[in-house]
Design a protein around this motif. Structure first.
Motif, short mmCIF file in Angstrom:
data_model
loop_
_atom_site.label_atom_id
_atom_site.label_comp_id
_atom_site.label_asym_id
_atom_site.label_seq_id
_atom_site.Cartn_x
_atom_site.Cartn_y
_atom_site.Cartn_z
N THR A 2 106.14 -13.63 -13.01
CA THR A 2 106.87 -13.52 -11.89
C THR A 2 106.24 -14.46 -10.95
O THR A 2 106.57 -15.47 -10.04
N GLY A 3 104.99 -14.37 -10.36
CA GLY A 3 104.52 -15.45 -9.59
C GLY A 3 104.85 -14.28 -8.68
O GLY A 3 104.39 -14.97 -7.09
N LYS A 4 105.35 -13.30 -7.91
CA LYS A 4 105.40 -12.82 -6.64
C LYS A 4 104.51 -12.32 -5.59
O LYS A 4 103.36 -11.45 -6.06
N THR A 5 104.29 -12.22 -4.62
CA THR A 5 103.72 -11.99 -3.75
C THR A 5 104.40 -10.38 -3.25
O THR A 5 104.93 -10.58 -2.54
N VAL A 6 103.10 -9.46 -3.55
CA VAL A 6 103.65 -8.62 -2.77
C VAL A 6 103.06 -7.65 -1.40
O VAL A 6 101.78 -8.63 -0.86
N THR A 7 103.91 -7.93 -0.37
CA THR A 7 103.65 -7.81 1.12
C THR A 7 103.49 -6.31 1.08
O THR A 7 104.28 -5.47 1.00
N ARG A 8 103.03 -6.15 2.53
CA ARG A 8 103.32 -4.71 3.03
C ARG A 8 104.43 -4.55 3.19
O ARG A 8 104.52 -3.30 2.92
N ALA A 9 105.55 -5.04 3.07
CA ALA A 9 106.77 -4.35 3.40
C ALA A 9 107.38 -4.01 2.82
O ALA A 9 107.74 -3.05 1.93
N ASP A 10 106.52 -5.15 0.80
CA ASP A 10 107.20 -4.04 -0.10
C ASP A 10 105.77 -2.81 -0.73
O ASP A 10 107.00 -2.00 -1.55
N LEU A 11 105.22 -2.93 0.23
CA LEU A 11 104.48 -1.37 -0.25
C LEU A 11 104.98 -0.28 0.21
O LEU A 11 104.73 1.22 -0.13
N VAL A 12 105.51 -0.80 2.03
CA VAL A 12 106.41 0.30 2.48
C VAL A 12 106.94 0.65 2.23
O VAL A 12 107.73 1.77 1.72
N GLU A 13 107.89 -0.37 1.77
CA GLU A 13 109.43 0.21 1.01
C GLU A 13 109.44 0.69 -0.86
O GLU A 13 109.73 1.88 -0.78
N ALA A 14 108.02 0.36 -1.04
CA ALA A 14 108.17 1.36 -2.80
C ALA A 14 107.10 2.82 -2.83
O ALA A 14 108.03 3.80 -3.05
N LEU A 15 106.19 2.35 -1.45
CA LEU A 15 106.09 4.21 -1.02
C LEU A 15 107.30 4.99 -0.15
O LEU A 15 107.23 6.38 -0.41
N ALA A 16 108.18 5.02 0.28
CA ALA A 16 109.00 5.60 1.08
C ALA A 16 109.66 5.73 -0.34
O ALA A 16 110.13 6.85 -0.08
N LYS A 17 110.15 4.36 -1.16
CA LYS A 17 111.32 5.69 -2.76
C LYS A 17 110.76 6.14 -2.69
O LYS A 17 111.03 7.36 -3.45
N ARG A 18 109.19 6.20 -3.64
CA ARG A 18 108.71 6.84 -4.46
C ARG A 18 107.99 8.37 -4.14
O ARG A 18 108.03 8.93 -4.21
N SER A 19 108.15 8.66 -2.75
CA SER A 19 107.95 9.41 -2.03
C SER A 19 108.79 10.19 -1.25
O SER A 19 108.38 11.05 -0.92
N ASN A 20 110.22 9.74 -1.20
CA ASN A 20 110.98 10.63 -0.76
C ASN A 20 111.40 10.43 1.06
O ASN A 20 111.32 11.61 1.16
N MET A 21 110.24 9.85 1.32
CA MET A 21 110.22 9.71 2.64
C MET A 21 110.86 8.71 3.27
O MET A 21 111.35 7.47 3.50
N GLN A 22 110.86 8.38 4.78
CA GLN A 22 111.88 7.46 5.72
C GLN A 22 110.48 6.24 5.53
O GLN A 22 109.41 6.56 5.25
#
Length: 104
Positions: A2-22
């Motif tokens: 896809t050539g997508k750049t993973v941003t800090r916001a993307d990391l925060v979102e994934a961490l929140a989802k996978r860890s079930n945290m705010q």
């Protein structure tokens, strides 16, 4: 690819989802981790993340460079740079296109 750049916001979102945290908690966690890594590198330490790679700080000496337009010699001041060396596991994972590990 896809050539997508993973941003800090993307990391925060994934961490929140996978860890079930705010999201705010995930953002604080990521921010603190990055600050700890930065502080260690400023102190000259190597940051080693198992199964990912090593971040090193390298001191570069002063050297002479050239202005490509004029050919004039220009001194390049000494500086410190961050280098990254991926682990063998990360290299193999990327080479295989991410196969071999289930996405969570």
């Amino acid at each position: 690819m896809t050539g997508k750049t993973v941003t800090r916001a993307d990391l925060v979102e994934a961490l929140a989802k996978r860890s079930n945290m705010q999201r705010a908690d995930a953002n604080r966690l990521l921010t603190r981790m990055l600050e700890m890594m930065q502080d260690s590198m400023v102190d000259g330490d190597t940051v080693k993340l198992s199964r990912f790679g090593n971040f090193n700080v390298r001191a570069k000496r002063q050297r002479v460079g050239r202005n490509p337009k004029t050919g004039e010699e220009v001194p390049i001041t000494p500086r410190r740079v961050v280098t990254f060396r991926p682990s063998q596991m990360l290299r193999e994972f990327v080479e295989k296109g991410g196969r071999g590990r289930a996405k969570t």
